[in-house]
Design a protein around this motif. Structure first.
Motif, PDB file in Angstrom:
ATOM      1  N   VAL A 271      42.297  46.004  44.305  1.00 53.31           N
ATOM      2  CA  VAL A 271      42.784  45.482  45.578  1.00 53.31           C
ATOM      3  C   VAL A 271      44.304  45.299  45.552  1.00 53.31           C
ATOM      4  O   VAL A 271      44.958  45.308  46.595  1.00 53.31           O
TER       5      VAL A 271
ATOM      6  N   LEU B  12      47.594  38.219  39.702  1.00 52.11           N
ATOM      7  CA  LEU B  12      46.550  37.213  39.477  1.00 52.11           C
ATOM      8  C   LEU B  12      45.880  37.428  38.128  1.00 52.11           C
ATOM      9  O   LEU B  12      45.653  36.485  37.363  1.00 52.11           O
TER      10      LEU B  12
ATOM     11  N   LYS C 213      33.513  42.422  42.719  1.00 50.34           N
ATOM     12  CA  LYS C 213      33.061  42.575  44.094  1.00 50.34           C
ATOM     13  C   LYS C 213      33.901  41.676  44.990  1.00 50.34           C
ATOM     14  O   LYS C 213      34.601  40.777  44.523  1.00 50.34           O
ATOM     15  N   ASP C 214      33.801  41.969  46.268  1.00 48.69           N
ATOM     16  CA  ASP C 214      34.534  41.195  47.250  1.00 48.69           C
ATOM     17  C   ASP C 214      33.928  39.804  47.366  1.00 48.69           C
ATOM     18  O   ASP C 214      32.703  39.630  47.290  1.00 48.69           O
TER      19      ASP C 214
ATOM     20  N   TYR D 187      37.666  44.817  40.501  1.00 47.62           N
ATOM     21  CA  TYR D 187      37.934  44.939  41.930  1.00 47.62           C
ATOM     22  C   TYR D 187      39.233  44.219  42.279  1.00 47.62           C
ATOM     23  O   TYR D 187      39.950  44.626  43.189  1.00 47.62           O
TER      24      TYR D 187
ATOM     25  N   LEU E  67      30.549  46.849  37.812  1.00 44.74           N
ATOM     26  CA  LEU E  67      30.330  47.119  36.392  1.00 44.74           C
ATOM     27  C   LEU E  67      28.853  46.984  36.070  1.00 44.74           C
ATOM     28  O   LEU E  67      28.222  45.984  36.381  1.00 44.74           O
TER      29      LEU E  67
ATOM     30  N   ARG F 153      46.043  35.094  34.829  1.00 50.05           N
ATOM     31  CA  ARG F 153      44.796  34.558  34.283  1.00 50.05           C
ATOM     32  C   ARG F 153      44.631  34.900  32.811  1.00 50.05           C
ATOM     33  O   ARG F 153      44.092  34.106  32.038  1.00 50.05           O
TER      34      ARG F 153
ATOM     35  N   TRP G 224      36.984  33.881  47.570  1.00 48.26           N
ATOM     36  CA  TRP G 224      38.174  33.444  46.830  1.00 48.26           C
ATOM     37  C   TRP G 224      39.167  34.570  46.708  1.00 48.26           C
ATOM     38  O   TRP G 224      40.386  34.376  46.768  1.00 48.26           O
TER      39      TRP G 224
ATOM     40  N   TYR H   5      34.354  36.746  29.383  1.00 48.80           N
ATOM     41  CA  TYR H   5      34.749  36.362  30.739  1.00 48.80           C
ATOM     42  C   TYR H   5      34.825  37.563  31.661  1.00 48.80           C
ATOM     43  O   TYR H   5      34.588  37.441  32.868  1.00 48.80           O
TER      44      TYR H   5
ATOM     45  N   GLY I 296      32.805  39.735  31.947  1.00 51.43           N
ATOM     46  CA  GLY I 296      31.472  40.032  32.444  1.00 51.43           C
ATOM     47  C   GLY I 296      31.138  39.286  33.716  1.00 51.43           C
ATOM     48  O   GLY I 296      30.031  39.389  34.230  1.00 51.43           O
ATOM     49  N   ASP I 297      32.100  38.538  34.246  1.00 52.11           N
ATOM     50  CA  ASP I 297      31.891  37.801  35.480  1.00 52.11           C
ATOM     51  C   ASP I 297      31.721  38.780  36.642  1.00 52.11           C
ATOM     52  O   ASP I 297      32.648  39.529  36.950  1.00 52.11           O
ATOM     53  N   PRO I 298      30.577  38.764  37.309  1.00 52.42           N
ATOM     54  CA  PRO I 298      30.363  39.729  38.404  1.00 52.42           C
ATOM     55  C   PRO I 298      31.345  39.543  39.566  1.00 52.42           C
ATOM     56  O   PRO I 298      31.589  40.478  40.325  1.00 52.42           O
ATOM     57  N   ARG I 299      31.910  38.339  39.681  1.00 51.21           N
ATOM     58  CA  ARG I 299      32.814  38.086  40.808  1.00 51.21           C
ATOM     59  C   ARG I 299      34.094  38.908  40.717  1.00 51.21           C
ATOM     60  O   ARG I 299      34.763  39.133  41.725  1.00 51.21           O
ATOM     61  N   LEU I 300      34.429  39.359  39.512  1.00 47.78           N
ATOM     62  CA  LEU I 300      35.641  40.166  39.357  1.00 47.78           C
ATOM     63  C   LEU I 300      35.460  41.584  39.881  1.00 47.78           C
ATOM     64  O   LEU I 300      36.441  42.325  40.030  1.00 47.78           O
TER      65      LEU I 300
END
Lengths: 163, 370
Positions: free
Chosen positions: A68, A73, A148-149, A64, A2, A77, A152, A140, A142-146
């Protein structure tokens, strides 16, 4: 992944719709002299609620994590916001329908009953909770972890496959 | 893109190669170095009495200088300047050196290229396509040719340009935003709005109750006067009160991070100011909403006087309304005071800042998620 520009635009749209909803909730009673105006405002408010829900779901589908296949999940959440959105939409539609039904022929009359007041309190209280959780969820997302691989995500995927 | 070995290691390797010729690569390096040194010596004029020291040491110095070049062009310039300043008697030789240097450098450059080519792996196995959830398993050594600029004849302008480019890249990195930064910015902006709303609500609630008590008279004896004067303000005041309480409540929920129920509960039990303010604002919200009916009745006082306000019913209808408004004013005033004691506390901001730092752990005992 994003992009910040796209995310800014989406966030702006979401917050604008929330602001519109808040202002309709606050000041629609002042515009009840003409029932048509109040009806149009209520329709726009309910449509904006639906739009907000769609935008939130689209943001979820863009992650992502969803691509997947870990939709469970995401639903777990964000389940509070989804439930609140549905509940608030239900309360809003019921209150607007009841109020327009009571005020359509008698615009500037006293129409309040205990049941109507109770529904009004529930709808306005749900609105506050809905605004809070929606704003928090929009930030929330805007979390880059959502997008990309990561470790976790692999662990969650492995856990899901084991189940 | 194939990754080459860093030049520092290469410089060290070359030095080691000079020291330990027993190794195969050292032999090759020696050969190449010998070739390069022979070429350099051919290109140079005969040595003057003030010639530089023996060739191996000179080569070492050269290699070291080349290693330093990688770190900064300024170092190259300094070395070049330092080399130029060695002895005035070497002007002629220096000029010739300068003339010959490009050739020597080019040849050396070519030799260095070949050296680098040999350093590359001969194993041209195709890069494996890794699956979605597997770590990259490609070879650790470079797979293709790598060209490294070793021209020591950089001008000052070129070096400055490089420094400027590096600075520009650094500034670009600095000014590049991520989605997390956007979210943080929005959150900070809303906190400012919330802070304004806290104070404005407290002031407005106090003003409202003062007006009500002044119009109602002592011991609420002039309630018809209150109805007469206040009825145009009743509904707008109620609407504005709801708007301000909503914004303040959301801001208080943000400060205490209500979505993390355990944290919010812990804050409440430990008498955290933000948690207490959240409870007070929520209570004020419920009380305000409960008075909607009475506010509408006050608003309709002129038009439906007899039906809505039978004689003698003012005390019965308005006294609870005045008391609730007074309680709302006290609640929002207290909440504002609690917020003011720690205005910088914001657990949601800490949560947002930690979005990329902490691991995104999925716990079984989930607090209320977002």
């Amino acid at each position: 992944m994003l992009q910040p520009n796209n995310y800014s635009v989406v966030l702006l749209i979401q917050l604008s719709l929330l602001t519109f909803d808040l202002f309709v909730n606050s000041f629609s009673e002042l515009l009840r002299t003409s029932p048509v105006i109040q009806l149009v405002l209520f329709i726009f408010q309910d449509i904006s609620l639906l739009f907000n829900l769609f935008i939130f779901l689209l943001m979820l589908f863009n992650t992502y994590v969803f691509q997947v296949g870990l939709m469970a999940l995401l639903l777990e959440r964000f389940r509070v916001l989804i439930l609140l959105s549905v509940l608030y939409l239900l309360f809003s539609v019921c209150l607007h329908s009841w109020m327009m039904n009571l005020r359509w022929m008698r615009a500037d009359h006293f129409v309040w009953t205990d049941g109507l007041l109770a529904l009004y309190v529930f709808q306005r209280t749900a609105a506050v909770l809905y605004y809070y959780y929606y704003k928090r969820t929009a930030e929330y997302l805007g979390d880059p972890r959502l997008y990309k691989d990561s470790l976790w995500l692999r662990e969650a995927f492995a856990r899901t496959r084991q189940l | 893109m194939p990754i080459a070995k860093p030049k520092k290691k290469k410089a060290k390797k070359e030095v080691i190669e000079v020291d330990s010729p027993e190794e195969k690569s050292a032999e090759e390096g020696l050969e190449l170095e010998g070739l390069s040194s022979r070429r350099e010596s051919e290109s140079r004029e005969p040595l003057t009495p003030e010639a530089p020291p023996s060739p191996p040491q000179k080569k070492k110095k050269k290699k070291k200088a080349q290693a330093l070049e990688l770190e900064g062009d300024q170092a190259k310039v300094a070395n070049g300047e330092g080399a130029e300043q060695q002895g005035e008697g070497e002007e002629i030789t220096r000029r010739t050196k300068r003339r010959k240097k490009p050739r020597a450098v080019e040849m050396h450059f070519h030799n260095e290229l070949t050296v680098e080519e040999e350093e590359l792996s001969n194993d041209h196995a195709p890069i494996q396509q890794r699956s979605l959830f597997s770590a990259p398993t490609g070879p650790a050594f470079p797979m293709g040719k790598v060209f490294v600029e070793r021209n020591s004849e950089h001008t000052l302008a070129t070096s400055r340009l490089r420094v400027d480019l590096q600075l520009d890249e650094f500034m670009e990195v600095r000014t590049m935003w991520s989605t997390r930064d956007v979210a943080m910015r929005v959150h900070s902006g809303f906190r400012v709005i919330g802070l304004f709303s806290h104070g404005f609500l407290a002031g407005y609630a106090v003003w409202n109750i003062i007006v009500v008590y002044m119009l109602a008279g002592e011991q609420l004896t002039t309630l018809p006067n209150l109805l007469q004067q206040y009825h145009p303000l009743a509904y707008p005041a109620q609407s504005l009160l709801y708007l301000l309480i909503t914004i303040s409540t959301i801001s208080a929920f943000d400060r205490v991070n209500l979505a993390k129920a355990s944290m919010a509960l812990r804050g409440l039990l430990t008498m955290d100011p933000a948690a207490l303010a959240s409870v007070l604002y929520f209570a004020a919200l419920i009380l305000t909403l409960s008075q909607q009916m009475t506010s509408d009745r006050i608003h309709l006082y002129p038009t439906a006087n007899e039906t809505l306000w039978p004689p003698g019913s003012e005390q019965q209808l308005l006294r609870p309304w005045v008391v609730v408004n007074l309680v709302v004013a006290l609640l929002v005033g207290l909440a504002w005071m609690f917020i003011s004691t720690r205005p910088d506390m914001d657990y949601t901001e800490e949560f947002l800042m930690a979005m990329e730092v902490e691991d995104y752990r999925h716990d079984e005992k989930l607090d209320i998620p977002t």
